[in-house]
Design an enzyme around this catalytic site. Sequence first.
Site, short mmCIF file in Angstrom:
data_model
loop_
_atom_site.label_atom_id
_atom_site.label_comp_id
_atom_site.label_asym_id
_atom_site.label_seq_id
_atom_site.Cartn_x
_atom_site.Cartn_y
_atom_site.Cartn_z
N HIS A 43 0.86 -1.19 0.00
CA HIS A 43 0.00 0.00 0.00
C HIS A 43 0.89 1.24 0.00
O HIS A 43 1.18 1.80 1.05
CB HIS A 43 -0.91 -0.02 1.22
CG HIS A 43 -1.95 1.06 1.23
ND1 HIS A 43 -3.14 0.94 1.91
CD2 HIS A 43 -1.98 2.29 0.66
CE1 HIS A 43 -3.85 2.03 1.75
NE2 HIS A 43 -3.16 2.87 1.00
N GLU A 70 -2.71 -1.71 -3.20
CA GLU A 70 -3.89 -1.00 -2.73
C GLU A 70 -3.54 0.46 -2.46
O GLU A 70 -2.39 0.80 -2.15
CB GLU A 70 -4.47 -1.66 -1.48
CG GLU A 70 -3.54 -1.74 -0.30
CD GLU A 70 -4.17 -2.46 0.89
OE1 GLU A 70 -5.06 -3.30 0.68
OE2 GLU A 70 -3.76 -2.17 2.03
N HIS A 190 -8.39 -6.21 7.12
CA HIS A 190 -8.22 -5.21 8.16
C HIS A 190 -8.49 -5.82 9.53
O HIS A 190 -9.59 -6.24 9.84
CB HIS A 190 -9.09 -3.97 7.97
CG HIS A 190 -8.42 -2.72 8.51
ND1 HIS A 190 -8.39 -2.41 9.85
CD2 HIS A 190 -7.73 -1.75 7.89
CE1 HIS A 190 -7.72 -1.28 10.03
NE2 HIS A 190 -7.30 -0.86 8.85
#
EC number: 2.6.99.2
Length: 238
Positions: A43, A70, A190
């Site tokens: 990310h 991401e 998450h």
Amino acid sequence: MTRLSVNINKIATLRNSRGGSMPSVVDAAINCQKFGAEGITIHPRPDERHIRRQDVYDIKPHIYTELNIEGYPSEDFIKLVIDVKADQATLVPDKPGQLTSDHGWNTIQEADFLRPIIKTLKEAGIRTSVFVDPDPLMVEGAYRLGADRVELYTEPYASQYMEDAEKAVAPFVEAAKVAKSLGLGINAGHDLNLKNLKYLVDMIPDIDEVSIGHALVADALYLGLHQTIKEYMDCLRP
């Protein structure tokens, strides 16, 4: 079986705390795959506080599973994802200085913004996943935008799991049913960890992929990376 994609951002955070190149994010990616992970997630953020832009180019040649990138779909992000030919792009609604992802897209209100981005990525041959809360309306919105998958934001599940697992997972089960009925792939991520992961995938066996970073890297400090990945993979087996 649900695939495990290891997010190696925390390895980059540790490296950046001292400068230099130790620990190596490239070695981390290589070893995660070697030890059984079926994908690598990164990310990159604009401030490069963990994964740096150059890391993306350095890591890509060593990926023989899947590379999931991401991030917030800025012009620079889209260009980077297409340039390295990522296998998957996961679009998240993070603000530039945001500590971590804390909500999904409103795929209805943000439709005009997201639709051309998804179209561009798909034309480049990149599977596109949209980060959403476990709301059937948001899942349906992602489908109408042309997304290939949704990634269900699992922090609410993780935070409620110890108190009432059945109640915590219920909205995710419903959202997954809607996604499956529409032909959307299902990712999740998450705050998933060794305590709550197995129950999630047992209740939602249609999950294609989980992306796990913080908890997995923390566990690796005590268990070692090889053993940690093995234990996470064990959670994903029926």
